[in-house]
Design an enzyme around this catalytic site. Structure first.
Site, PDB file in Angstrom:
ATOM      1  N   HIS A  15       1.317  -1.183  -0.277  1.00 14.55           N
ATOM      2  CA  HIS A  15      -0.076   0.000  -0.340  1.00 14.55           C
ATOM      3  C   HIS A  15       0.990   1.110  -0.118  1.00 14.55           C
ATOM      4  O   HIS A  15       1.582   1.372   1.281  1.00 14.55           O
ATOM      5  CB  HIS A  15      -1.029  -0.160   1.459  1.00 14.55           C
ATOM      6  CG  HIS A  15      -2.478  -0.637   1.267  1.00 14.55           C
ATOM      7  ND1 HIS A  15      -2.129  -2.258   2.048  1.00 14.55           N
ATOM      8  CD2 HIS A  15      -2.734  -1.808   0.177  1.00 14.55           C
ATOM      9  CE1 HIS A  15      -2.699  -2.903   2.330  1.00 14.55           C
ATOM     10  NE2 HIS A  15      -3.560  -2.510   0.474  1.00 14.55           N
TER      11      HIS A  15
ATOM     12  N   GLU B 138       2.061   3.689   2.872  1.00 13.33           N
ATOM     13  CA  GLU B 138       2.111   2.875   4.323  1.00 13.33           C
ATOM     14  C   GLU B 138       3.601   3.400   4.162  1.00 13.33           C
ATOM     15  O   GLU B 138       4.617   2.167   3.424  1.00 13.33           O
ATOM     16  CB  GLU B 138       1.370   2.304   4.200  1.00 13.33           C
ATOM     17  CG  GLU B 138      -0.295   1.623   4.309  1.00 13.33           C
ATOM     18  CD  GLU B 138      -0.565   0.131   4.398  1.00 13.33           C
ATOM     19  OE1 GLU B 138      -0.079  -0.692   4.396  1.00 13.33           O
ATOM     20  OE2 GLU B 138      -2.152   0.543   4.772  1.00 13.33           O
TER      21      GLU B 138
ATOM     22  N   HIS C  74       3.214  -3.422   6.940  1.00 14.67           N
ATOM     23  CA  HIS C  74       2.367  -2.449   6.389  1.00 14.67           C
ATOM     24  C   HIS C  74       2.197  -1.272   7.859  1.00 14.67           C
ATOM     25  O   HIS C  74       2.791  -2.044   8.838  1.00 14.67           O
ATOM     26  CB  HIS C  74       0.929  -3.342   6.377  1.00 14.67           C
ATOM     27  CG  HIS C  74       0.798  -4.081   5.020  1.00 14.67           C
ATOM     28  ND1 HIS C  74       0.455  -3.258   4.217  1.00 14.67           N
ATOM     29  CD2 HIS C  74       1.488  -5.309   4.794  1.00 14.67           C
ATOM     30  CE1 HIS C  74      -0.171  -4.432   2.865  1.00 14.67           C
ATOM     31  NE2 HIS C  74       1.280  -5.921   3.892  1.00 14.67           N
TER      32      HIS C  74
ATOM     33  N   GLU D 142       1.796  -4.716  11.071  1.00 16.19           N
ATOM     34  CA  GLU D 142       1.865  -2.820  11.430  1.00 16.19           C
ATOM     35  C   GLU D 142       2.169  -2.671  12.222  1.00 16.19           C
ATOM     36  O   GLU D 142       2.409  -2.630  13.421  1.00 16.19           O
ATOM     37  CB  GLU D 142      -0.254  -3.381  11.808  1.00 16.19           C
ATOM     38  CG  GLU D 142      -1.066  -4.407  11.021  1.00 16.19           C
ATOM     39  CD  GLU D 142      -1.527  -3.545   9.802  1.00 16.19           C
ATOM     40  OE1 GLU D 142      -1.718  -2.541   9.293  1.00 16.19           O
ATOM     41  OE2 GLU D 142      -2.044  -3.620   8.834  1.00 16.19           O
TER      42      GLU D 142
END
Length: 357
Positions: free
Chosen positions: A59, A62, A150, A214
């Site tokens: 993405h 990110e 991410h 994350e």
């Protein structure tokens, strides 16, 4: 260094020459560096016991993972550390990075189930990345790992956490949980259903120790506080150099969750029963309404559930939320994360030919 990468891996990825040609060099410490494609660099030591993929930029907004990958590649090129594992570094989606958006036409991290018809740039990228990873793991018999890095688009009650995909491979993921603790991550979440994410692809196809990490919140490129990710960087370098992992944090705990359900959006009438910007791991007591779609109401089950990655705006057929509950795995026994099974010491392989305990 006389190389296309002399200006930096990220800079080359964002501003590649029009006539890119794959190339390789050998550093003075014996490490081979192959620039396989735009956004793909492979590191090969003379001997290796692991093969590790570290991917970022799936993405484009990110950016902390992208900066971390760029830093690790630069450190290897500068011979600041000498890996003893084969490595594949990826910065995946330069177009989305330039646009500071998650994707251009389609969510790239939902395209790793099969080879895609090339209907857009994301499909083309997913096909290329699958081929790169397949070739990388096929080159040797080392233990496969994949960290897909991410950043969250929303606040989270756990600032950094790992999501371990469910697969049909019988893979004991305790080393992965140990790595998360050594990285000073806050939590791990164990999945129950197959997905089409990049980390799932490596877990399902190659039996890799794989997870989606994350790392904090989305930010503009070079506006991240990279000091927040020093423990993760130190753990990655230790793993890449076959050194002892750092000790877990003595200042914060570590939480484990298992996915109880996945809510899939099947109609444009789908609505969440709470604010779209609710933090990851927001808890709902038993019976509280979570979502509604054409008269079907989703409510929290016995014991309550926390919601992760809620998003009512996803495309039809995609995940609108994961629901999880905390649990304490017995790490004295194998920890398998198989499709549609409770995480724990019993697992099965895709051919169902054996049961492990």
């Amino acid at each position: 260094m006389d190389s296309q990468l002399s200006g930096g891996f990220l800079k080359h990825t964002l501003f590649p020459p029009s006539n890119f040609i794959p190339s390789s060099i050998t550093l003075s410490n014996g490490i081979n560096v192959s620039h396989n494609a735009i956004g793909v660099v492979e590191i090969t030591p003379p001997k290796a016991d692991k093969a590790i993929v570290v991917s970022s930029g799936i993405h484009g907004d990110e950016t902390a993972p992208i900066e971390l990958v760029d830093d690790l590649v630069s450190s290897i090129l500068d011979e600041a550390f000498r890996p003893t594992t084969r490595l594949l570094f990826i910065i995946a989606h330069p177009d989305a990075i330039h646009a500071h958006t998650r994707f251009i036409e389609e969510n790239l991290n939902r395209l790793f189930a099969v080879k895609n018809p090339v209907r857009n740039k994301e499909c083309e990228l997913a096909n290329e990345l699958q081929a790169q990873v397949q070739t990388f793991f096929a080159k040797g018999c080392e233990e496969p790992w994949h960290f897909d890095l991410h950043s969250a688009i929303r606040a989270s009650k756990h600032y950094m956490f790992g999501v371990v995909p469910a697969s049909s491979k019988a893979t004991d993921v305790r080393p992965l949980v140990g790595f998360l603790k050594a990285s000073h991550m806050d939590a791990v979440m164990l999945s129950r259903t197959p997905s089409s994410t990049f980390s799932w692809y490596s877990a399902e196809k190659f039996g890799a120790m794989a997870a989606t990490f994350e790392m904090g919140r989305v930010a503009r490129l070079y506006e991240n506080d990279m000091g927040e990710f020093v423990p993760l960087r130190e753990a990655l370098v230790a793993l890449m150099c076959s050194e002892a992992l750092p000790a877990p944090s003595s200042e914060k705990g570590f939480s484990s969750y298992k996915v109880t359900r996945t809510i899939t959006k099947t109609d444009d009438a789908f609505n969440l029963a709470f604010s779209d910007d609710a933090a990851n791991f927001t808890y709902f007591a038993e019976g509280e309404e979570l979502a509604e779609e054409n008269g079907t109401v989703f409510s929290a089950i016995a014991g309550g559930e926390a919601v992760v990655f809620p998003n009512s705006k996803v495309a039809i057929g995609q995940r609108a939320a994961l629901l999880v509950q905390p649990f304490e795995p017995d790490l004295s026994e194998p920890l398998y994360v198989n499709v549609e099974r409770e995480p724990g010491p019993i697992a099965y392989s895709a051919n169902h030919s054996r049961s492990l305990s």
